[in-house]
Design a protein around this motif. Structure first.
Motif, PDB file in Angstrom:
ATOM      1  N   ILE A 262      24.552  -0.951  49.944  1.00 59.47           N
ATOM      2  CA  ILE A 262      25.125  -0.692  48.617  1.00 59.47           C
ATOM      3  C   ILE A 262      24.020  -0.296  47.646  1.00 59.47           C
ATOM      4  CG2 ILE A 262      26.300  -1.767  46.655  1.00 59.47           C
ATOM      5  CD1 ILE A 262      27.824  -3.469  48.750  1.00 59.47           C
ATOM      6  N   GLY A 263      22.865  -0.961  47.730  1.00 54.86           N
ATOM      7  CA  GLY A 263      21.734  -0.643  46.863  1.00 54.86           C
ATOM      8  C   GLY A 263      21.204   0.760  47.080  1.00 54.86           C
ATOM      9  N   ILE A 264      21.148   1.199  48.337  1.00 55.14           N
ATOM     10  CA  ILE A 264      20.711   2.567  48.628  1.00 55.14           C
ATOM     11  C   ILE A 264      21.678   3.568  48.015  1.00 55.14           C
ATOM     12  CG2 ILE A 264      20.432   4.266  50.488  1.00 55.14           C
ATOM     13  CD1 ILE A 264      19.245   1.958  52.179  1.00 55.14           C
ATOM     14  N   LEU A 265      22.959   3.325  48.184  1.00 50.50           N
ATOM     15  CA  LEU A 265      23.964   4.225  47.612  1.00 50.50           C
ATOM     16  C   LEU A 265      23.865   4.257  46.085  1.00 50.50           C
ATOM     17  CD1 LEU A 265      26.429   6.057  48.050  1.00 50.50           C
ATOM     18  CD2 LEU A 265      27.834   4.007  47.884  1.00 50.50           C
ATOM     19  N   TYR A 266      23.782   3.092  45.464  1.00 51.60           N
ATOM     20  CA  TYR A 266      23.700   3.027  44.007  1.00 51.60           C
ATOM     21  C   TYR A 266      22.392   3.630  43.494  1.00 51.60           C
ATOM     22  CZ  TYR A 266      23.973   1.231  39.264  1.00 51.60           C
ATOM     23  OH  TYR A 266      23.998   1.133  37.907  1.00 51.60           O
TER      24      TYR A 266
ATOM     25  N   LEU B 160      20.635   6.040  44.962  1.00 48.90           N
ATOM     26  CA  LEU B 160      20.740   7.497  45.078  1.00 48.90           C
ATOM     27  C   LEU B 160      21.597   8.098  43.965  1.00 48.90           C
ATOM     28  CD1 LEU B 160      21.086   8.017  48.932  1.00 48.90           C
ATOM     29  CD2 LEU B 160      19.232   8.800  47.467  1.00 48.90           C
ATOM     30  N   VAL B 161      22.714   7.444  43.680  1.00 46.70           N
ATOM     31  CA  VAL B 161      23.601   7.933  42.617  1.00 46.70           C
ATOM     32  C   VAL B 161      22.873   7.864  41.269  1.00 46.70           C
ATOM     33  CG1 VAL B 161      25.724   7.430  41.341  1.00 46.70           C
ATOM     34  CG2 VAL B 161      25.750   7.445  43.828  1.00 46.70           C
ATOM     35  N   SER B 162      22.194   6.776  40.992  1.00 44.31           N
ATOM     36  CA  SER B 162      21.442   6.643  39.731  1.00 44.31           C
ATOM     37  C   SER B 162      20.342   7.688  39.639  1.00 44.31           C
ATOM     38  CB  SER B 162      20.829   5.252  39.613  1.00 44.31           C
ATOM     39  OG  SER B 162      21.817   4.269  39.596  1.00 44.31           O
ATOM     40  N   PHE B 163      19.646   7.921  40.748  1.00 45.57           N
ATOM     41  CA  PHE B 163      18.588   8.926  40.781  1.00 45.57           C
ATOM     42  C   PHE B 163      19.151  10.323  40.533  1.00 45.57           C
ATOM     43  CE2 PHE B 163      15.946  11.891  43.316  1.00 45.57           C
ATOM     44  CZ  PHE B 163      14.755  11.756  42.621  1.00 45.57           C
ATOM     45  N   LEU B 164      20.266  10.641  41.182  1.00 46.14           N
ATOM     46  CA  LEU B 164      20.869  11.962  40.988  1.00 46.14           C
ATOM     47  C   LEU B 164      21.357  12.150  39.554  1.00 46.14           C
ATOM     48  CD1 LEU B 164      22.794  12.420  44.352  1.00 46.14           C
ATOM     49  CD2 LEU B 164      20.705  13.582  43.599  1.00 46.14           C
TER      50      LEU B 164
ATOM     51  N   LEU C 132      11.070   5.164  40.597  1.00 45.62           N
ATOM     52  CA  LEU C 132      11.194   3.712  40.649  1.00 45.62           C
ATOM     53  C   LEU C 132      12.650   3.280  40.803  1.00 45.62           C
ATOM     54  CD1 LEU C 132       8.582   2.423  38.067  1.00 45.62           C
ATOM     55  CD2 LEU C 132       8.580   2.086  40.534  1.00 45.62           C
ATOM     56  N   ILE C 133      13.555   4.003  40.163  1.00 48.05           N
ATOM     57  CA  ILE C 133      14.987   3.708  40.321  1.00 48.05           C
ATOM     58  C   ILE C 133      15.377   3.851  41.782  1.00 48.05           C
ATOM     59  CG2 ILE C 133      17.317   4.587  39.848  1.00 48.05           C
ATOM     60  CD1 ILE C 133      16.350   5.240  37.012  1.00 48.05           C
ATOM     61  N   LEU C 134      14.917   4.932  42.398  1.00 47.10           N
ATOM     62  CA  LEU C 134      15.243   5.212  43.794  1.00 47.10           C
ATOM     63  C   LEU C 134      14.700   4.133  44.730  1.00 47.10           C
ATOM     64  CD1 LEU C 134      16.592   7.349  45.587  1.00 47.10           C
ATOM     65  CD2 LEU C 134      14.404   8.508  45.721  1.00 47.10           C
ATOM     66  N   LEU C 135      13.553   3.561  44.401  1.00 49.48           N
ATOM     67  CA  LEU C 135      12.926   2.576  45.277  1.00 49.48           C
ATOM     68  C   LEU C 135      13.310   1.132  44.970  1.00 49.48           C
ATOM     69  CD1 LEU C 135       9.316   4.066  45.410  1.00 49.48           C
ATOM     70  CD2 LEU C 135      11.131   4.293  47.108  1.00 49.48           C
TER      71      LEU C 135
ATOM     72  N   PRO D 138      17.528  -0.444  45.665  1.00 48.93           N
ATOM     73  CA  PRO D 138      17.902  -1.019  46.973  1.00 48.93           C
ATOM     74  C   PRO D 138      17.217  -2.356  47.262  1.00 48.93           C
ATOM     75  CG  PRO D 138      17.428   1.314  47.204  1.00 48.93           C
ATOM     76  CD  PRO D 138      17.023   0.927  45.813  1.00 48.93           C
ATOM     77  N   LEU D 139      15.941  -2.478  46.878  1.00 46.45           N
ATOM     78  CA  LEU D 139      15.245  -3.738  47.119  1.00 46.45           C
ATOM     79  C   LEU D 139      15.821  -4.871  46.268  1.00 46.45           C
ATOM     80  CD1 LEU D 139      11.573  -2.435  47.344  1.00 46.45           C
ATOM     81  CD2 LEU D 139      13.103  -3.089  49.212  1.00 46.45           C
ATOM     82  N   THR D 140      16.203  -4.553  45.038  1.00 46.09           N
ATOM     83  CA  THR D 140      16.822  -5.555  44.173  1.00 46.09           C
ATOM     84  C   THR D 140      18.157  -6.021  44.755  1.00 46.09           C
ATOM     85  OG1 THR D 140      15.769  -4.560  42.242  1.00 46.09           O
ATOM     86  CG2 THR D 140      17.644  -6.012  41.834  1.00 46.09           C
ATOM     87  N   TYR D 141      18.955  -5.069  45.215  1.00 49.41           N
ATOM     88  CA  TYR D 141      20.234  -5.429  45.820  1.00 49.41           C
ATOM     89  C   TYR D 141      20.034  -6.271  47.080  1.00 49.41           C
ATOM     90  CZ  TYR D 141      23.568  -2.888  42.915  1.00 49.41           C
ATOM     91  OH  TYR D 141      24.377  -2.485  41.885  1.00 49.41           O
ATOM     92  N   ALA D 142      19.032  -5.936  47.894  1.00 50.21           N
ATOM     93  CA  ALA D 142      18.759  -6.725  49.096  1.00 50.21           C
ATOM     94  C   ALA D 142      18.357  -8.152  48.719  1.00 50.21           C
ATOM     95  CB  ALA D 142      17.659  -6.064  49.925  1.00 50.21           C
ATOM     96  N   GLY D 143      17.579  -8.302  47.664  1.00 52.44           N
ATOM     97  CA  GLY D 143      17.209  -9.634  47.188  1.00 52.44           C
ATOM     98  C   GLY D 143      18.416 -10.428  46.732  1.00 52.44           C
ATOM     99  N   PHE D 144      19.305  -9.762  45.999  1.00 55.88           N
ATOM    100  CA  PHE D 144      20.535 -10.438  45.582  1.00 55.88           C
ATOM    101  C   PHE D 144      21.419 -10.767  46.784  1.00 55.88           C
ATOM    102  CE2 PHE D 144      19.920  -8.478  41.225  1.00 55.88           C
ATOM    103  CZ  PHE D 144      19.581  -9.681  40.633  1.00 55.88           C
TER     104      PHE D 144
END
Length: 110
Positions: free
Chosen positions: A26-30, A32-36, A64-67, A70-76
């Motif tokens: 979910i973090g990767i998807l979000y 990517l969408v934020s980056f785009l 930084l948004i792109l990176l 996803p790491l923040t979501y994985a932590g959550f």
């Protein structure tokens, strides 16, 4: 070939892996969408990331948004899995099973 398996009990380590991988996806998807959307916005100052007390803007913020998302979501996902494991197991015991469907590879333990 689709297979159904019924989960009656799951190790906490497996539950953590499942939750973290789902949250990372979910973090990767979000991310990517934020980056785009930050690229579409056009202005180099449109992206802004706050890291503790430091604010980063511009192109670096977009990366930084792109990176970091996803790491923040994985932590959550990790925190969520630690909090929700025992309620999940309680529900499994009450309903006696949880069935999922997909392609699975079974390994024999020796």
């Amino acid at each position: 070939m689709n297979t159904q398996i019924t989960i009656r009990w799951i190790k906490i380590s497996s539950y953590i892996k499942l939750c973290v991988w789902a949250a990372l996806s979910i973090g990767i998807l979000y991310g990517l969408v934020s980056f785009l959307f930050s690229l579409i916005a056009g202005s180099s100052e449109s992206a802004e990331v706050q890291i503790v007390s430091m604010t980063v803007t511009g192109g670096l913020a977009k990366v930084l948004i792109l990176l970091t998302v996803p790491l923040t979501y994985a932590g959550f996902g990790l925190i969520f899995s630690l909090i929700s494991y025992y309620p999940f197991m309680f529900i499994l015991k009450r309903w006696n099973k949880f069935t999922i469907e997909g392609e699975f590879e079974f390994e024999s333990k020796q």
